[in-house]
Write a protein that holds these residues in place. Structure first.
Motif, PDB file in Angstrom:
ATOM      1  N   GLU A   1      17.217  17.520   2.062  1.00 44.15           N
ATOM      2  CA  GLU A   1      15.904  17.184   1.520  1.00 44.15           C
ATOM      3  C   GLU A   1      15.975  17.335   0.000  1.00 44.15           C
ATOM      4  O   GLU A   1      16.419  18.367  -0.495  1.00 44.15           O
ATOM      5  CB  GLU A   1      14.828  18.104   2.085  1.00 44.15           C
ATOM      6  CG  GLU A   1      14.608  17.950   3.576  1.00 44.15           C
ATOM      7  CD  GLU A   1      14.121  16.577   3.981  1.00 44.15           C
ATOM      8  OE1 GLU A   1      13.287  15.995   3.245  1.00 44.15           O
ATOM      9  OE2 GLU A   1      14.574  16.075   5.015  1.00 44.15           O
ATOM     10  N   LEU A   2      15.530  16.321  -0.715  1.00 45.04           N
ATOM     11  CA  LEU A   2      15.561  16.323  -2.174  1.00 45.04           C
ATOM     12  C   LEU A   2      14.150  16.431  -2.725  1.00 45.04           C
ATOM     13  O   LEU A   2      13.201  15.909  -2.141  1.00 45.04           O
ATOM     14  CB  LEU A   2      16.206  15.037  -2.699  1.00 45.04           C
ATOM     15  CG  LEU A   2      17.624  14.734  -2.214  1.00 45.04           C
ATOM     16  CD1 LEU A   2      18.069  13.380  -2.744  1.00 45.04           C
ATOM     17  CD2 LEU A   2      18.580  15.828  -2.634  1.00 45.04           C
ATOM     18  N   ALA A   3      14.026  17.078  -3.858  1.00 37.21           N
ATOM     19  CA  ALA A   3      12.735  17.144  -4.539  1.00 37.21           C
ATOM     20  C   ALA A   3      12.385  15.752  -5.057  1.00 37.21           C
ATOM     21  O   ALA A   3      13.256  14.885  -5.197  1.00 37.21           O
ATOM     22  CB  ALA A   3      12.795  18.144  -5.682  1.00 37.21           C
ATOM     23  N   ASP A   4      11.119  15.529  -5.371  1.00 39.79           N
ATOM     24  CA  ASP A   4      10.665  14.228  -5.859  1.00 39.79           C
ATOM     25  C   ASP A   4      11.389  13.800  -7.127  1.00 39.79           C
ATOM     26  O   ASP A   4      11.571  12.618  -7.372  1.00 39.79           O
ATOM     27  CB  ASP A   4       9.156  14.258  -6.139  1.00 39.79           C
ATOM     28  CG  ASP A   4       8.347  14.428  -4.863  1.00 39.79           C
ATOM     29  OD1 ASP A   4       8.864  14.067  -3.780  1.00 39.79           O
ATOM     30  OD2 ASP A   4       7.210  14.921  -4.949  1.00 39.79           O
ATOM     31  N   THR A   5      11.797  14.762  -7.938  1.00 42.80           N
ATOM     32  CA  THR A   5      12.387  14.443  -9.238  1.00 42.80           C
ATOM     33  C   THR A   5      13.903  14.351  -9.201  1.00 42.80           C
ATOM     34  O   THR A   5      14.520  14.063 -10.222  1.00 42.80           O
ATOM     35  CB  THR A   5      11.980  15.512 -10.263  1.00 42.80           C
ATOM     36  OG1 THR A   5      12.394  16.791  -9.779  1.00 42.80           O
ATOM     37  CG2 THR A   5      10.481  15.511 -10.487  1.00 42.80           C
ATOM     38  N   VAL A   6      14.548  14.577  -8.052  1.00 39.17           N
ATOM     39  CA  VAL A   6      16.006  14.541  -7.965  1.00 39.17           C
ATOM     40  C   VAL A   6      16.459  13.172  -7.470  1.00 39.17           C
ATOM     41  O   VAL A   6      15.985  12.679  -6.454  1.00 39.17           O
ATOM     42  CB  VAL A   6      16.528  15.664  -7.037  1.00 39.17           C
ATOM     43  CG1 VAL A   6      18.028  15.538  -6.823  1.00 39.17           C
ATOM     44  CG2 VAL A   6      16.194  17.011  -7.624  1.00 39.17           C
TER      45      VAL A   6
END
Length: 157
Positions: free
Chosen positions: A104-109
């Motif tokens: 799972e990636l953050a919105d900014t990654v």
């Protein structure tokens, strides 16, 4: 009181700043989490990350890296090999079984690249914070809210 193990929070997330999303991931069944293939998550700078996954025996065409919304999916499917009549394995320890690993990636990654080198799959990630979400300095002034001042006294002509 129950003690919390925060290790699952960092195992499959990159660049998260929101604690509540981390807790959601930790509440998933960690006992059923696959351990193959092994991987590392590295912080390589202020806004740079890298996931390194050991995929010995896999060719680039047998691996697939997919990004959809905030999820990074890495899959490996070993191609069928022709039956070798001259080779008899006494021990076969290099696993080439199919796998699927999700991060799972953050919105900014954002994923910026991937390469396979010496049996290691390297996936480069970069945090790109939009200008609107970056912290900014707000000047303090007498007319900071944009209010218009109206004089109560008419000006003399």
């Amino acid at each position: 009181m129950r003690a919390f193990d925060f290790a699952p929070l960092l195992r499959s997330s990159v660049g998260f700043d929101h604690v509540n999303r981390l807790f959601e991931l930790a509440n998933r069944a960690d006992d059923a989490a696959p351990s193959y293939p092994p991987y590392n998550i590295e912080k390589r700078g202020e806004d740079a990350y890298r996931i390194t996954m050991a995929v010995a025996g896999f060719k680039p065409e047998e691996l697939e890296v997919t990004v959809k919304e905030n999820s990074l999916l890495i899959t490996g499917k070993a191609a069928e090999q022709a039956v070798e009549t001259e080779v008899a394995y006494l021990h076969r320890g290099i696993a080439r079984r199919a796998f699927e690993r999700r991060f799972e990636l953050a919105d900014t990654v954002k994923v910026v690249g991937a390469e396979l080198n010496d049996g290691l799959l390297h996936i480069a990630l970069k945090r790109e914070v939009p200008e609107a979400k970056k912290p900014r300095q707000i000047p303090i002034g007498s007319n900071a809210l944009g209010a218009t001042v109206i004089d109560a006294q008419p000006k003399a002509a």
